[in-house]
Motif scaffolding. Structure first.
Motif, PDB file in Angstrom:
ATOM      1  N   GLY A 330      43.193  50.945 -25.435  1.00  0.00           N
ATOM      2  CA  GLY A 330      41.809  50.752 -25.288  1.00  0.00           C
ATOM      3  C   GLY A 330      41.229  52.174 -24.656  1.00  0.00           C
ATOM      4  N   ALA A 331      41.658  52.677 -23.763  1.00  0.00           N
ATOM      5  CA  ALA A 331      41.052  53.723 -23.071  1.00  0.00           C
ATOM      6  C   ALA A 331      41.075  54.932 -23.905  1.00  0.00           C
ATOM      7  N   THR A 332      42.512  55.117 -24.647  1.00  0.00           N
ATOM      8  CA  THR A 332      42.466  56.228 -25.550  1.00  0.00           C
ATOM      9  C   THR A 332      41.695  56.042 -26.781  1.00  0.00           C
ATOM     10  N   TRP A 333      41.258  55.156 -27.073  1.00  0.00           N
ATOM     11  CA  TRP A 333      40.175  54.875 -28.305  1.00  0.00           C
ATOM     12  C   TRP A 333      38.865  55.354 -27.877  1.00  0.00           C
ATOM     13  N   LEU A 334      38.513  54.655 -26.518  1.00  0.00           N
ATOM     14  CA  LEU A 334      37.303  55.164 -26.088  1.00  0.00           C
ATOM     15  C   LEU A 334      37.276  56.396 -25.847  1.00  0.00           C
ATOM     16  N   ASP A 335      38.097  57.164 -25.492  1.00  0.00           N
ATOM     17  CA  ASP A 335      37.963  58.709 -25.290  1.00  0.00           C
ATOM     18  C   ASP A 335      37.722  59.214 -26.814  1.00  0.00           C
ATOM     19  N   ARG A 336      38.272  58.822 -27.606  1.00  0.00           N
ATOM     20  CA  ARG A 336      38.222  59.331 -28.961  1.00  0.00           C
ATOM     21  C   ARG A 336      36.689  59.035 -29.631  1.00  0.00           C
ATOM     22  N   THR A 337      36.092  58.087 -29.149  1.00  0.00           N
ATOM     23  CA  THR A 337      34.855  57.748 -29.491  1.00  0.00           C
ATOM     24  C   THR A 337      33.772  58.723 -28.967  1.00  0.00           C
ATOM     25  N   GLY A 338      34.456  59.155 -27.671  1.00  0.00           N
ATOM     26  CA  GLY A 338      33.290  60.252 -27.104  1.00  0.00           C
ATOM     27  C   GLY A 338      32.502  59.237 -25.926  1.00  0.00           C
ATOM     28  N   GLU A 339      32.793  57.986 -25.750  1.00  0.00           N
ATOM     29  CA  GLU A 339      31.963  57.202 -24.823  1.00  0.00           C
ATOM     30  C   GLU A 339      32.650  57.063 -23.509  1.00  0.00           C
ATOM     31  N   VAL A 343      30.223  54.793 -20.893  1.00  0.00           N
ATOM     32  CA  VAL A 343      30.738  53.210 -20.601  1.00  0.00           C
ATOM     33  C   VAL A 343      31.080  53.371 -18.873  1.00  0.00           C
ATOM     34  N   ALA A 344      31.824  54.407 -18.499  1.00  0.00           N
ATOM     35  CA  ALA A 344      32.211  54.418 -17.159  1.00  0.00           C
ATOM     36  C   ALA A 344      30.988  54.323 -16.145  1.00  0.00           C
TER      37      ALA A 344
END
Length: 701
Positions: A330-339, A343-344
């Motif tokens: 999930g963290a990798t996908w969060l990174d791909r969304t630019g968020e 979010v952090a």
């Protein structure tokens, strides 16, 4: 210290879904009997944690000092590695100096099993720590799980492979996870083969079987896994950390679960990856809400992730969690969304707000609830603090200043001190936040016995409090008093100075400093936590000055106020003072009653130092009453709790003298051999059991 347990140590409950692994379990058990460091290696999702937990439960009886579990997956760096391991073995380390030294002392004479789960992201610092611990503690055995060996001399490595895909264990796991008794031949067997017997992949498939049926899942996996590797789903950055080339099947299975999730579920999956510890619905909503995820849609998306086994079902307290492998995806996908940054940042802001609320609620009926909330969210509060130290030191100072006192009460002195010192160094903020942080740091240093540095911090705290309350605009100072009267910051600075004076044997100085500020301040003791703390210090100062009747009268009035407020921390400290007063007045029966009340309070607060102090005063009261055998038993238990703090016995000077006097008397009355036998039995037994015996009082076995 944890609640009463039937065995020494602490291991999580075993997963009821554990199946097979008989050969591997025997290998680990045999290795633990022959080697002091055993590391179970394998890719994410292969079942390392479950195997290690089952092996630890099987081996626990071989270790007189217990088997202890440390989940390292919650750490995002090595800075708090030693603190987490110390906490996991019930070392509420109050000592100064290097943190590893205190842990080495704690383990030096013990025969115990230490399990370090999920070491891969901290492999090098784990290796250094394990090597140091093994050298210092000859009776220590370490069982580790990691995606790669630690590389420590003498390490025995056991590589864990998936379950045999066409064997009975893989099918049994799928059956149990899906809740359906599939025949060996048919779609279920094909699913096991296609997923190569990887336990996590099988669990994800079982969740989809519950939703779609086995045939549909088999067909979907067939189209997915028969596709060329690059087409199975979009390639992710840094895949080699989580997805070794020989186990792309697991990667495909998680990606398949991701594709089967709704768009809102996928978005929530990515955002939830910022949590490193358990989370509840309220925290998930605050951190992960935004855009299409709102208060109406987010709970439904969370339920969907639970149904698909991406998120674990809530525990008894309503908290969820994600497995590390799934969270990393999930963290990798969060990174791909630019968020990721957004979010952090929201995560840090949420837990900063939680910390502030906990501080606000400290004075009153919700104190115990918020104290436990801070404890339950400890991992994510630390995560938020680490981020704010990098991105917003002023906010970091605010967060750690809000929770550091609760951390210190809980025995997390190293973490409190580390966070406070870093925030004070990095932040240039003046005023209330700095004064509050200096006060919390001063309390922490006193509890560690660092009286010289505590004196310096106490003086800085007093100067900062004056600056905040008199040099700054009234609204920014955050006080409700007039400009000509000391406010809560000055009151707390005085309480810190008084606490330092008390612990260094200067009751007159303590009485003068808090008396001066209280005389100048408006309001009664119950008006604020700072006022209550000053009045508490004054009660102890009067006791130290021998003004016992006045001290007792003030203590009883304060205790009544605390009972009205349902305030726990000050009430517990007052019970200690009343017990000490009873001893000094020659009334050991009354002292015993108050000592047990104090112990009940400190047990609720999970404060090992408080338990140790309370057991000392109870042992002294029992000895003064001539109950030599009970005194020896309680004293031995007290020594066990003192060792859990890493410190030698200490306390107020008056109590130490009384303890030595009456202990010498009962040693002589029952005989030195009998006293030592009872003392050592309590010292080497379960501390929780000894505390239970102490609390039962006279007339109980």
């Amino acid at each position: 210290m944890r609640d009463t347990a039937s065995v020494r140590g602490h291991l999580p409950d075993e997963n009821p879904g554990f199946v097979g692994r008989r050969t591997e379990l025997e290998r680990v058990s045999a290795a633990l009997a022959e080697h002091r460091l055993v590391t179970v290696t394998g890719v994410g999702g292969v079942g390392k944690t479950r195997l290690a937990l089952r092996a630890a439960h099987r081996a626990a009886e071989r270790y007189p000092d217990g088997a202890w579990w440390t989940d390292l997956g919650q750490l995002d760096g090595e800075r708090l590695l030693v603190a987490l391991v110390a906490d996991s073995v019930d070392l509420a380390d109050h000592t100064p100096g290097t943190s590893a030294a205190g842990l080495c002392r704690r383990l030096a004479d013990d025969r115990l099993l230490l399990v370090l789960d999920s070491c891969e992201h901290l492999a090098e610092p784990c290796a250094r720590l394990v090597a140091e611990l093994l050298a210092a503690a000859p009776g220590l055995t370490v069982l580790a799980t990691s995606r790669r060996p630690l590389g420590v001399a003498g390490e025995e490595t056991i590589a864990l492979d998936p379950l045999p895909p066409s064997g009975p264990d893989a099918l049994a796991l799928l059956r149990r996870a899906a809740g359906e008794d599939f025949p060996a031949a048919g779609p279920a067997g094909e699913i096991c083969v296609r997923l190569e017997g990887i336990p996590l992949a099988l669990e994800l498939a079982a969740a989809q079987i519950r939703l779609q049926g086995a045939e549909a899942v088999r067909d979907q996996l067939g189209s997915r896994l028969d596709a060329p590797p690059g087409a199975r789903f979009d390639l992710l950055a840094h895949t080699e950390r989580v997805w070794p080339s020989r186990h792309q099947t697991l990667r495909a299975a998680i990606g398949w679960s991701h594709e089967l999730s709704t768009p809102l579920e996928r978005l929530l999956w990515a955002r939830l990856s910022v949590f490193r510890g358990p989370f509840d619905l309220a925290s998930a909503t605050a951190v992960c809400g935004g855009g299409p995820l709102d208060r109406a849609t987010l709970p439904e998306a969370l339920d969907g992730l639970v149904r698909s086994s991406v998120v674990r079902p809530p525990d008894a307290a309503g908290r969820h969690r994600m497995l590390d492998t799934i969270r990393e995806y999930g963290a990798t996908w969060l990174d791909r969304t630019g968020e990721t940054g957004t979010v952090a940042g929201r995560h840090a802001a949420h837990f900063r707000g939680l910390a502030r609320r906990a501080e606000t609620e400290w004075h009153g009926a919700r104190q115990l609830r918020w104290y436990r909330t801070v404890d339950a969210h400890h991992t994510d509060l630390r995560t938020a603090l680490d981020r704010l130290l990098r991105t917003d030191p002023d906010a970091a100072l605010d967060l750690v200043g809000s929770v550091a006192f609760a951390w210190s009460c809980r025995g997390r002195l190293r973490e409190a001190r580390d966070g406070l010192e870093q925030a004070l160094l990095l932040s240039e903020a003046r005023g209330r936040g700095r004064a509050r942080a200096l006060w919390a740091l001063g309390v922490t240093l006193v509890l560690q016995g660092e009286f010289g540095p505590a004196q310096d911090v106490s003086e800085r705290c007093a100067r900062e409090a004056r600056h905040a309350e008199y040099a700054e605009p009234a609204e920014s100072a955050g006080t409700a008093t007039g400009r000509d009267r000391p406010g809560d910051l000055t009151l707390d600075a005085a309480a810190l100075a008084g606490l330092l004076a008390l612990t260094t044997g200067r009751p007159t100085a303590a009485d003068v400093v808090v008396g001066h500020v209280l005389d100048a301040a408006r309001g009664g003791p119950a008006d604020s936590a700072a006022r209550l703390r000053c009045h508490l210090v004054r009660v102890f100062a009067l006791t130290g000055l021998g003004r016992l009747a006045e001290a007792r009268e003030r203590a009883l009035r304060l205790r009544a106020l605390c009972e009205e407020l349902d305030e726990h921390w000050t009430r517990t400290a007052l019970e200690y003072q009343l017990a000490l007063t009873g001893l000094l007045e020659g009334d050991p029966a009354t002292a015993s009653v108050h000592a047990r009340a104090m112990l009940e309070g400190t047990r609720r607060l999970g404060a090992s130092l408080g338990v140790a102090l309370g057991l000392d005063v109870l042992a002294t009261a029992l000895a003064a009453a001539g109950e030599g055998e009970r005194a020896a038993d309680v004293s031995g238990t007290g020594e066990a709790y003192w060792r859990s703090t890493g410190q030698p016995r200490r306390g107020l000077p008056g109590l130490r003298a009384l303890h030595e006097k009456y202990t010498d008397t009962v040693r002589a009355s029952i005989g030195e051999p009998a006293y030592e036998e009872i003392f050592l039995r309590a010292l080497t037994g379960l501390p929780q059991d000894g505390l239970d015996r102490a609390l039962r009082g006279p007339g109980h076995a």
